[in-house]
Design an enzyme around this catalytic site. Structure first.
Site, mmCIF file in Angstrom:
data_model
loop_
_atom_site.group_PDB
_atom_site.id
_atom_site.type_symbol
_atom_site.label_atom_id
_atom_site.label_comp_id
_atom_site.label_asym_id
_atom_site.label_seq_id
_atom_site.Cartn_x
_atom_site.Cartn_y
_atom_site.Cartn_z
ATOM 1 C CB SER A 89 -1.032 0.056 1.180
ATOM 2 O OG SER A 89 -0.416 -0.305 2.433
ATOM 3 N N GLY A 139 -2.044 -4.416 1.102
ATOM 4 C CA GLY A 139 -1.938 -5.559 1.713
ATOM 5 C C GLY A 139 -0.911 -6.648 1.522
ATOM 6 C CG ASP A 174 -3.479 4.656 8.298
ATOM 7 O OD1 ASP A 174 -2.807 5.310 8.353
ATOM 8 O OD2 ASP A 174 -3.784 3.730 7.244
#
Length: 225
Positions: free
Chosen positions: A43, A80, A196
């Protein structure tokens, strides 16, 4: 005068020929095909959570072109992906027109607490495959946090410099070293990360590219055996 005319014409023709050759040599690099660099990653490479054009690949390509490099950077990042995932799709990522490979993998192995020896083996297989194709590799390092223990961190962090030495790859020590002057203090990193706390925001990517760009530029310009 009539006896000197042929010599004059020969000298003029020779001068014209030399000028034409000089011009051809000057413009031929401009006519050459651009280099193709495949960015194989997760990512962080794919540009997770960022608007189109603000991810690592487009920002890096833009930086390189602004510096005069004729290069196309291909986004082979999959969010991922682990090192195993990168290895599984390597063959179809390395198409015949590819000139060089940049590898940014291992972050998801580390976040999942996967064994460092597994990540090492997968990255070694990627480097071996690139070597077999005669492709130079820029290996982007990752560092594990301390919450898995000192033994895990030591084993994981050693993967990248060890493999770079073993396979003759170019090592860029740490993907995040361009953020906050290389500081790993969460408070210093926060302004350059998404909510995040893992993925860089657009400004964070710009900072990463400002540090990574010169290394990529030197890597692409280095003479090849």
């Amino acid at each position: 005068m009539h006896l000197r005319l042929p010599a004059f014409r020969y000298a003029a023709a020779r001068a014209f020929r030399n000028a034409a050759l000089t011009l051809i040599c000057t413009i031929s690099p401009l006519l050459a095909e651009p280099l193709t660099l495949v960015a194989l990653g997760d990512s962080l490479t794919a540009g997770y959570g960022l608007p189109e054009g603000q991810g690592l690949v487009p920002q890096l390509e833009g930086w390189l072109k602004a510096k005069g490099a004729e290069v196309a950077v291909i986004n082979a990042g999959v969010s991922g992906d682990t090192t195993a995932g990168g290895l599984s799709r390597l063959d179809w990522s390395l198409t015949p027109e590819v000139d060089a490979l940049m590898v940014t993998l291992g972050g998801n192995d580390m976040l999942r607490g996967l064994p460092p020896e597994t990540a090492r083996a997968n990255l070694a297989a990627i480097l071996e495959a690139a070597k077999a194709k005669g492709l130079p590799v820029l290996l982007i390092g990752m560092q594990a946090p301390g919450n898995y223990g000192a033994e895990y961190k030591t084993a994981f962090d050693a993967i990248y410099p060890d493999l770079a030495t073993a396979f003759g790859a170019t090592l860029y020590p740490s993907f995040f070293q361009g953020l906050a002057g290389g500081s790993l203090d969460p408070a210093a990193l926060r302004p350059f990360l998404q909510d995040d706390g893992i993925h860089p925001n657009a400004e964070g990517v710009a900072r990463i590219v400002a540090d990574l760009g010169p290394a990529v530029q030197a890597f692409l310009a280095a003479p090849r055996p």
